[in-house]
Write a protein that holds these residues in place. Structure first.
Motif, PDB file in Angstrom:
ATOM      1  N   SER A   1      -4.703  57.005 -51.704  1.00 50.23           N
ATOM      2  CA  SER A   1      -4.328  56.425 -50.423  1.00 50.23           C
ATOM      3  C   SER A   1      -5.292  56.978 -49.375  1.00 50.23           C
ATOM      4  O   SER A   1      -5.899  58.040 -49.591  1.00 50.23           O
ATOM      5  CB  SER A   1      -2.879  56.770 -50.078  1.00 50.23           C
TER       6      SER A   1
ATOM      7  N   LYS B   1       0.584  57.889 -51.142  1.00 47.14           N
ATOM      8  CA  LYS B   1       0.870  57.269 -49.847  1.00 47.14           C
ATOM      9  C   LYS B   1       1.773  58.171 -49.008  1.00 47.14           C
ATOM     10  O   LYS B   1       1.600  58.309 -47.795  1.00 47.14           O
ATOM     11  CB  LYS B   1       1.528  55.908 -50.054  1.00 47.14           C
TER      12      LYS B   1
ATOM     13  N   CYS C   1      -0.161  60.935 -47.449  1.00 47.08           N
ATOM     14  CA  CYS C   1      -0.956  60.445 -46.310  1.00 47.08           C
ATOM     15  C   CYS C   1      -0.101  60.325 -45.056  1.00 47.08           C
ATOM     16  O   CYS C   1      -0.527  60.697 -43.959  1.00 47.08           O
ATOM     17  CB  CYS C   1      -1.595  59.102 -46.645  1.00 47.08           C
TER      18      CYS C   1
ATOM     19  N   THR D   1       8.302  55.519 -52.202  1.00 49.98           N
ATOM     20  CA  THR D   1       6.889  55.743 -51.881  1.00 49.98           C
ATOM     21  C   THR D   1       6.561  57.227 -51.757  1.00 49.98           C
ATOM     22  O   THR D   1       5.408  57.586 -51.490  1.00 49.98           O
ATOM     23  CB  THR D   1       6.527  55.037 -50.553  1.00 49.98           C
TER      24      THR D   1
END
Length: 426
Positions: free
Chosen positions: A32, A87, A90, A201
Motif C-alpha cells: 500500500s 493498507k 498506511c 482491512t
C-alpha cells in the motif's frame, strides 16, 4: 516484518511531466502507498531503475526522514503489527505523520454520540450525556484518549462512584448506580470501535479493551413495583381537591396507562387520535432498535372514553392535550411522578411512581387472570424472542384486546362505567 521504501510509479506521470514521490509499505506480501507532497521531474529519477536519485537530491533527504519515522512507528507496534494489513498500516502511519493528537478523544466522541441519540428523540441520550459528564468529573479534564482507558482506571472510577452520595441523597451510589454509569462508558467504547476499527482491512485505531478485566456490576434484583387491585382502585377513586390540577392529572394519567395496557407517559404525550376505535403507535423507547419499530395496536375500551373527552386535543392532531399543558415530554414525565408521590402519601402507598401502572397490569394479568407469559410480553410490546417465528406469523391484536378486557373486568368490574370520580373541570 513490514518493509518501507521510497518509490515512483512510472505509469502515474502527471501532465506537467512530473511524478509523485510515494512511500510503499509492504506487509504479508501486499503493498500500500502513502503519497508525499513531493513531485520530481526526470532529472531526479534514475533512468535505469526508475527510482529516486539519492545523491545530491534534497527531495530524497526529506522523504527519507519520513521513512525513518515510519520504520520507528512500525517497530513500536511490536507483535501487534500482525493485526494490521498493509493498507491499515498506511492509514495508521498517515495519522502519525499528520501530527494529529495521538489517539481518539473519548469525551469528544462520547458527547457527540449522546447528542446524536438525543436528536433522534431517544430519552436514553440524556443518560449517556450524564454518564460522560460524570466520567469527565472524575478525570478532571477532557484530555482523555480511548487508549488511556485501562481496567485499572475503571476500577478507580468504580471506587470513586461508590464514594459519592446517591441521587436521592440516601447513602452512597450502589451497584445499580455504578452499572448505570459504567455500562454507558462500555457502550460508547464499543460504538467507537465500530466506527474507527476495520478488521477487514486491518485498520485498528482503538486496540485496547479494558472491559475484559473490569467487570460491570450485575443487574441487581429490583424491588417489584406492582400494586394490589385494592391500591389501583384506591388511586382511581382518590378524591383530590379541584385546585390541585397537577395531582388530578397525575391520578388520571396513571389510570389511563393501566387502561391502555401500561402505556408510557412519553407515548401518551405523542399519541395520535384513535383510528377506527384503536390506539396505534410505535413505542418510542424501543422503536429504533426493532425491525417492526415496536408498533402496537390496542382497542379503545369504553372505560377510556371519559378520559379521551377530558384531555382531548382541540385541534385533533394528537389523542391528548398534554403537549399543550406541558412544554416537553420530559416535563410531563417529571410532573406526573412528582404529583404521584403526593397521591402515594395520601393513600399510604410508598414510593408510588407512574411505572407502577405498567408493572401492576402485567402482574395482575399473569398472576390473577392466568394470561400466559408470551401474551403478557406481547401486550407490553416486548420483543418476543421468537425472531424467526415472528417472520411467519401475522400479529393478531385481538390477543391484546382480550387480555386487557380480562384484566379490566377483574380489577374494576362495573366500577369504571361511572365517571363520577373524574373531576368535571380541569
Amino acid at each position: 516484518m513490514p518493509t518501507v521504501k521510497i518509490v515512483i510509479l512510472k505509469h502515474q506521470k502527471k501532465d506537467d511531466d512530473t511524478w509523485n514521490v510515494k512511500i510503499r509499505i509492504t506487509h504479508e506480501r501486499k503493498s500500500s502507498y502513502i503519497a508525499t507532497s513531493h513531485y520530481v521531474g526526470a532529472d531526479l529519477i534514475n533512468k535505469k531503475t526508475f527510482e529516486l536519485k539519492e545523491r545530491n537530491n534534497p527531495v530524497y533527504d526529506q522523504v527519507m526522514i519520513d521513512v525513518l519515522k515510519i520504520r520507528e512507528e512500525i517497530s513500536k507496534l511490536g507483535h501487534s503489527v500482525d493485526l494490521y494489513s498493509a493498507k491499515g498500516l498506511c492509514e495508521l502511519i498517515k495519522e502519525k505523520l499528520s501530527n494529529k493528537p495521538n489517539g481518539i478523544n473519548f469525551f469528544d466522541f462520547g458527547y457527540e454520540y449522546a447528542d446524536k441519540i438525543i436528536k433522534e428523540g431517544r430519552r436514553i441520550g440524556e443518560n449517556y450525556r450524564i454518564a460522560v459528564h460524570k466520567f469527565e468529573e472524575f478525570i478532571g479534564n477532557r484530555n482523555l484518549m480511548f487508549s488511556d482507558i485501562t481496567s485499572s482506571l475503571l476500577m478507580k472510577y468504580d471506587e470513586y462512584l461508590r464514594s459519592q452520595r446517591s441521587k436521592c441523597g440516601i447513602g452512597n451510589i450502589s451497584d445499580a448506580g455504578v452499572r448505570l454509569y459504567t455500562s454507558k462508558i462500555q457502550a460508547i467504547f464499543n460504538k467507537a470501535k465500530l466506527k474507527y476499527n476495520d478488521e477487514d482491512t486491518g485498520i485498528i485505531r482503538i486496540q485496547n479493551n479494558p472491559f475484559v478485566k473490569y467487570k460491570i456490576p450485575k443487574i441487581p434484583v429490583t424491588k417489584k413495583r406492582s400494586l394490589s387491585v385494592e391500591q389501583i382502585r384506591a388511586i382511581k377513586t382518590c378524591v383530590i381537591p379541584d385546585n390541585m390540577i397537577g395531582t388530578l392529572i397525575a391520578r388520571d394519567v396513571f389510570i389511563m396507562s393501566f387502561l391502555m395496557v401500561g402505556m408510557n407517559t412519553v407515548d401518551m404525550y405523542y399519541l395520535r387520535p384513535p383510528v377506527k376505535g384503536r390506539l396505534e403507535y410505535e413505542r418510542r423507547k424501543t422503536r429504533t432498535r426493532r425491525s417492526d419499530k415496536a408498533f402496537i395496536s390496542i382497542a379503545l375500551e369504553n372505560e377510556m372514553l371519559p378520559y379521551i373527552e377530558r384531555y382531548k386535543d382541540p385541534l385533533k392532531d394528537r389523542a391528548f392535550n398534554f403537549f399543550i399543558r406541558y412544554s416537553t415530554h420530559k416535563q410531563f414525565v417529571h410532573k406526573v411522578n412528582v404529583h404521584l408521590k403526593k397521591i402515594g402519601e395520601m393513600l399510604n402507598i410508598p414510593d408510588l411512581t407512574f411505572y407502577a401502572a405498567r408493572h401492576s397490569w402485567a402482574t395482575i394479568a399473569r398472576n390473577e387472570c392466568g394470561i400466559s407469559m408470551d401474551d403478557v410480553s406481547m401486550c407490553l410490546n416486548h420483543k418476543s424472542g421468537h425472531d424467526v417465528t415472528d417472520t411467519y406469523i401475522r400479529k393478531d391484536w385481538s390477543i391484546i384486546d382480550r387480555a386487557n378486557r380480562k384484566v379490566l373486568d377483574y380489577v374494576f368490574g362495573d366500577s369504571l362505567s361511572s365517571t363520577s370520580s373524574i373531576n368535571n373541570d380541569l
